[in-house]
Design a protein around this motif. Structure first.
Motif, PDB file in Angstrom:
ATOM      1  N   GLY A  87      26.588  68.591  39.273  1.00 57.78           N
ATOM      2  CA  GLY A  87      26.989  68.150  40.826  1.00 57.78           C
ATOM      3  C   GLY A  87      27.456  69.220  41.565  1.00 57.78           C
ATOM      4  O   GLY A  87      28.972  69.336  41.282  1.00 57.78           O
ATOM      5  N   GLU A  88      27.068  70.469  42.429  1.00 58.89           N
ATOM      6  CA  GLU A  88      28.438  70.926  43.397  1.00 58.89           C
ATOM      7  C   GLU A  88      28.545  71.703  42.354  1.00 58.89           C
ATOM      8  O   GLU A  88      30.391  72.325  42.414  1.00 58.89           O
ATOM      9  CB  GLU A  88      28.606  70.085  44.407  1.00 58.89           C
ATOM     10  N   GLU A 117      23.985  63.412  34.874  1.00 57.61           N
ATOM     11  CA  GLU A 117      23.286  63.342  36.233  1.00 57.61           C
ATOM     12  C   GLU A 117      22.186  63.677  36.600  1.00 57.61           C
ATOM     13  O   GLU A 117      22.356  65.006  35.773  1.00 57.61           O
ATOM     14  CB  GLU A 117      24.370  63.242  37.267  1.00 57.61           C
ATOM     15  N   GLU A 118      21.076  63.922  37.490  1.00 58.76           N
ATOM     16  CA  GLU A 118      20.197  64.635  37.505  1.00 58.76           C
ATOM     17  C   GLU A 118      20.605  64.966  39.030  1.00 58.76           C
ATOM     18  O   GLU A 118      20.026  65.361  39.873  1.00 58.76           O
ATOM     19  CB  GLU A 118      18.759  63.398  37.537  1.00 58.76           C
ATOM     20  N   ASN A 119      21.408  66.680  39.131  1.00 55.48           N
ATOM     21  CA  ASN A 119      21.447  67.326  40.001  1.00 55.48           C
ATOM     22  C   ASN A 119      20.443  68.401  40.226  1.00 55.48           C
ATOM     23  O   ASN A 119      19.994  68.429  39.501  1.00 55.48           O
ATOM     24  CB  ASN A 119      22.889  67.580  40.059  1.00 55.48           C
ATOM     25  N   TRP A 120      19.761  69.133  41.442  1.00 53.66           N
ATOM     26  CA  TRP A 120      18.418  69.803  41.945  1.00 53.66           C
ATOM     27  C   TRP A 120      18.946  70.931  41.170  1.00 53.66           C
ATOM     28  O   TRP A 120      18.129  71.783  40.853  1.00 53.66           O
ATOM     29  CB  TRP A 120      18.893  69.336  43.747  1.00 53.66           C
ATOM     30  N   SER A 121      20.308  71.481  40.782  1.00 51.51           N
ATOM     31  CA  SER A 121      20.523  72.323  40.524  1.00 51.51           C
ATOM     32  C   SER A 121      20.532  72.569  38.966  1.00 51.51           C
ATOM     33  O   SER A 121      20.389  73.931  38.372  1.00 51.51           O
ATOM     34  CB  SER A 121      22.047  72.801  41.126  1.00 51.51           C
ATOM     35  N   SER A 145      15.074  76.270  40.193  1.00 51.57           N
ATOM     36  CA  SER A 145      16.022  75.705  41.681  1.00 51.57           C
ATOM     37  C   SER A 145      16.677  76.213  42.310  1.00 51.57           C
ATOM     38  O   SER A 145      16.878  76.524  43.876  1.00 51.57           O
ATOM     39  CB  SER A 145      17.018  74.313  41.241  1.00 51.57           C
TER      40      SER A 145
END
Length: 384
Positions: A267-268, A235-239, A244
């Motif tokens: 993510g999260e 997955e390509e999560n921002w963090s 970031s």
């Protein structure tokens, strides 16, 4: 710490005998309080700081690194499940039709379905090493199965149903000889058995956090070695992107990931609630040595296991299995419904895995718990 005093940190009623740590750990009081405090803080999101998205997660990775004898916490990813961690592994492996993936008979499904799908995708072969009649031969069968076509060996440290301890050190040596990857599921061993990344050197390790590491259901950990340093996360999560931490510039999109395994964080993964509970849990786990837990569990169970053996409920020899988790073979004469109902009526909580009655213990258990198990199984046998 006095291991027996650890029992006071749990909330079991005196009439409940919980021998099922391998399924779900109970909440330590400190972990419960950490969760309540974190939930309460949700009332005031204005008190959150940007650093809360990063600093507690780093602290958590450092604690997990202590447990696995790892120097660089950046090789640890915080993930929601073992299957998620293995998906990241599979996402970075390309097979050829002649390649083989070696697995163990009756592994936990999360460590099987990934490899079934990967071999289907490339037309490769899944090789399952069955449990032999003589359990002492199991490690040798695994070693003999590793050859020039072996691309991956994916296995547990401890078999989740019967407690057999696999010789990861010898298996790792053989996989290196053939340039094969070793992927370890340590869900039933980390926190209960000694383990060292420096000694075993797996290419990846995944571990559920809600069993022997006392975290909440929905948390897990992963270690990724050099093979995966430049891999592609699922997955390509921002963090997971470089820079970031600066939330004001998130739309200045980065082409690069953070170093090493940080790219594999879910993510999260900095969950304000879960991470606080995980931190509290790992702090408790680090208060005792796995070797001491093994000795404790042996001390409270050994005499009862001898009695159970005479009843036909046999476990593997002591030198082949763990003390915190083991399977009892169920005699053919035993009515399984009667067995389950009688144990339940006596508030003895165990698991049934394959052909085994699985027993798993921790510091909250006592000799009296195992003696009660013997007495109840005697009742079942007498009604067989």
């Amino acid at each position: 710490m006095n291991l027996a005093d650890f029992k006071a940190d749990f909330g079991f009623p005196d009439d409940v005998i919980f021998l099922n740590q391998a399924s779900f750990s109970p909440a330590l009081k400190s972990v419960e309080l950490a969760g309540i405090k974190a939930v309460t803080k949700k009332r005031r999101p204005d008190l959150y700081q940007n650093s809360d998205l990063f600093e507690p997660l780093i602290a958590l990775k450092k604690k997990f690194s202590e447990i696995i004898d790892l120097e660089d916490y950046q090789r640890v990813a915080n993930i929601p499940s073992v299957s998620y961690g293995l998906a990241n592994v599979a996402n970075n492996i390309v097979l050829k039709p002649e390649d083989e993936i070696v697995v163990i008979e009756e592994q936990f499904p999360s460590n099987i379905y990934t490899w079934i799908e990967l071999t289907k995708k490339y037309g490769a072969k899944l090789v399952t090493i069955k449990q032999p009649n003589n359990p002492s031969d199991w490690n040798d069968l695994i070693l003999n199965a590793i050859n020039g076509n072996t691309r991956i060996v994916a296995m547990a440290h401890v078999h989740w149903a019967n407690g057999f301890i696999f010789d990861l050190k010898s298996i790792r040596k053989k996989t290196k000889d053939y340039e094969s990857l070793l992927i370890v599921d340590a869900s039933q061993s980390l926190g209960a058995l000694p383990f060292s990344i420096k000694e075993i050197e797996p290419d990846a390790l995944v571990c559920a956090g809600y069993k022997w590491l006392f975290g909440p259901y929905g948390c897990a950990y992963a270690y990724y070695g050099e093979y995966f340093d430049h891999g592609k996360p699922i997955e390509e999560n921002w963090s997971i992107r470089s820079g970031s931490e600066n939330l004001a510039s998130l739309t200045q999109y980065s082409d690069s990931y953070k170093p090493l395994a940080q790219r594999y964080n879910a993510g999260e993964s900095a969950s304000f609630i879960y991470v606080q509970m995980q931190l509290a849990a790992l702090e408790e786990v680090l208060k005792f040595r796995p070797e001491d837990l093994q000795a404790f569990c042996s001390g409270i169970s050994l005499e009862s296991l001898k009695d159970l053996d005479t009843l036909g409920f046999k476990s593997f020899p002591l030198h082949l299995r763990a003390n915190h988790l083991f399977g009892l073979s169920i005699p053919e004469s035993i009515n399984h419904d009667l067995l389950k109902n009688t144990l339940k009526a006596n508030n003895i909580i165990v698991s049934y895995r394959g052909s085994y009655l699985r027993v798993s213990a921790h510091l909250y258990n006592t000799k009296a718990h195992f003696q009660k198990l013997v007495n109840v199984l005697k009742q079942v046998e007498n009604h067989g």
